[in-house]
Write an enzyme that holds these catalytic residues in place. Structure first.
Site, PDB file in Angstrom:
ATOM      1  N   SER A 169       0.865  -1.182   0.000  1.00  0.00           N
ATOM      2  CA  SER A 169       0.000   0.000   0.000  1.00  0.00           C
ATOM      3  C   SER A 169       0.898   1.228   0.000  1.00  0.00           C
ATOM      4  O   SER A 169       2.058   1.155   0.437  1.00  0.00           O
ATOM      5  CB  SER A 169      -0.860   0.005   1.269  1.00  0.00           C
ATOM      6  OG  SER A 169      -1.409   1.296   1.502  1.00  0.00           O
ATOM      7  N   TYR A 182      -2.679  -1.052  10.435  1.00  0.00           N
ATOM      8  CA  TYR A 182      -2.608  -1.258   8.979  1.00  0.00           C
ATOM      9  C   TYR A 182      -1.280  -0.736   8.419  1.00  0.00           C
ATOM     10  O   TYR A 182      -0.584  -1.428   7.666  1.00  0.00           O
ATOM     11  CB  TYR A 182      -3.796  -0.549   8.318  1.00  0.00           C
ATOM     12  CG  TYR A 182      -3.899  -0.750   6.832  1.00  0.00           C
ATOM     13  CD1 TYR A 182      -4.512  -1.888   6.303  1.00  0.00           C
ATOM     14  CD2 TYR A 182      -3.383   0.189   5.938  1.00  0.00           C
ATOM     15  CE1 TYR A 182      -4.614  -2.073   4.930  1.00  0.00           C
ATOM     16  CE2 TYR A 182      -3.475   0.010   4.564  1.00  0.00           C
ATOM     17  CZ  TYR A 182      -4.095  -1.119   4.064  1.00  0.00           C
ATOM     18  OH  TYR A 182      -4.190  -1.305   2.710  1.00  0.00           O
TER      19      TYR A 182
HETATM   20  C1  BGC Z   1      -6.201   1.548   2.049  1.00  0.00           C
HETATM   21  C2  BGC Z   1      -7.358   2.395   1.575  1.00  0.00           C
HETATM   22  C3  BGC Z   1      -6.904   3.823   1.309  1.00  0.00           C
HETATM   23  C4  BGC Z   1      -5.666   3.856   0.433  1.00  0.00           C
HETATM   24  C5  BGC Z   1      -5.091   5.259   0.273  1.00  0.00           C
HETATM   25  C6  BGC Z   1      -5.088   1.658   1.038  1.00  0.00           C
HETATM   26  O1  BGC Z   1      -4.021   0.830   1.351  1.00  0.00           O
HETATM   27  O2  BGC Z   1      -6.620   0.196   2.204  1.00  0.00           O
HETATM   28  O3  BGC Z   1      -8.382   2.386   2.560  1.00  0.00           O
HETATM   29  O4  BGC Z   1      -7.951   4.519   0.652  1.00  0.00           O
HETATM   30  O5  BGC Z   1      -4.669   3.017   0.975  1.00  0.00           O
HETATM   31  O6  BGC Z   1      -5.029   5.961   1.472  1.00  0.00           O
END
Ligand code: BGC
Length: 284
Positions: A169, A182
């Site tokens: 991410s 996360y």
């Molecule tokens: C998250 C999303 C978020 C995106 C950008 C992703 O890894 O799961 O919820 O919108 O990152 O912030």
């Protein structure tokens, strides 16, 4: 800017036909019943790979993905497994070896969010996110690597002994208050991926990651579902549109194919420029 232009910008990623870059290859995509995983599994099938569609909860949705992949002429089946369970991951690979004979491509995509303000975050929320997003990638990669090493390179199939794509991410790089579990899991994936890539490259195993930005999937509906939310999101995305699952799927096909044979240990950001500090375009 007229209303028509805005809706054009908001529309899906431009259509492309995927070349059969992955013919004869066997792929496993985790978390493939929805969102990014679903698009990746479908695209790998369109590119000629046979695909195991892993899911944890929604069997009907996984079956629909399987049907779609079969339409493109590839083999596919759905397999339920919680990627954070060592036993379930081992059983999933045993079944794949029985049905498909081997694995060439692992896309470790399964992931979730359990958001909370930091002082209120429970240990259960912390553990759940870390165990699925990070430990799940370790467990699946370990099984895949064991098979890559057993089988080695088959030149008629691919120049590499195997390819792993870790779904990361932008939050492996951008700190994210309210989501520390996360962000920590994605930061962990960065060095898990790079360390595996360094260790395994001599065996011709290519490990890379994709770091999606904001992609239109169920994980982040609150960020794009209303006009107001979408407008706020656009202040973070220089390219001026939300990402579509297909944007990620196409990157995954390329990273899994021999077209990217010299790409080792890299994170490919597919984020419309989200990691370019857009606030600094006019500030600073
Ligand atoms: C998250 C999303 C978020 C995106 C950008 C992703 O890894 O799961 O919820 O919108 O990152 O912030």
């Amino acid at each position: 800017m007229t209303a028509t232009t805005i809706s054009a910008i908001e529309s899906a990623a431009p259509p492309v036909t995927l070349p059969k870059l992955l013919s004869g290859q066997k792929a496993l995509v985790t978390g493939a019943s929805s969102g990014i995983g679903k698009a990746v599994a479908t695209a790998l099938g369109q590119a000629g790979a046979d695909v195991v569609v892993n899911y944890v909860g929604n069997a009907a949705a996984a079956d629909a993905v399987v049907e779609d992949i079969r339409k493109s002429g590839a083999k596919a089946y759905a397999h339920q497994a919680d990627v954070s369970s060592e036993e379930e991951v081992a059983a999933m690979f045993t079944k794949m070896m029985q049905d498909f004979g081997t694995i060439d491509i692992l896309v470790s995509n399964a992931g979730l969010q359990q958001d909370s303000a930091f002082p209120d975050m429970t240990l259960a929320q912390w553990n759940k996110v870390l165990s699925v997003n990070l430990t799940g990638q370790f467990l699946c990669a370990r099984e895949a690597v064991r098979e890559f090493l057993r089988r080695g390179v088959v030149p008629s199939v691919s120049s590499a002994a195997g390819k792993i794509i870790c779904m990361s991410s932008v939050h492996q790089q951008i700190p994210w208050g309210g989501h520390v579990n996360y962000a920590a899991s994605k930061g962990g994936i960065k060095l898990l991926m790079e360390s595996m890539a360094q260790e395994l490259a001599p065996q011709r195993i290519r490990v890379n990651a994709i770091a999606p930005g904001a992609i239109r999937t169920p994980i982040n509906t609150s960020a794009w579902q209303t006009k107001e939310a979408y407008a706020a999101l656009m202040t973070l995305i220089p390219y001026g549109r939300i990402g579509e699952p297909e944007d990620i799927a196409r990157a995954a096909v390329w990273l899994a194919s021999d077209h990217s044979d010299y790409v080792v240990g890299t994170t490919l950001f597919v984020d419309g420029g989200m990691t370019l500090y857009p606030g600094f375009a006019t500030g600073g």
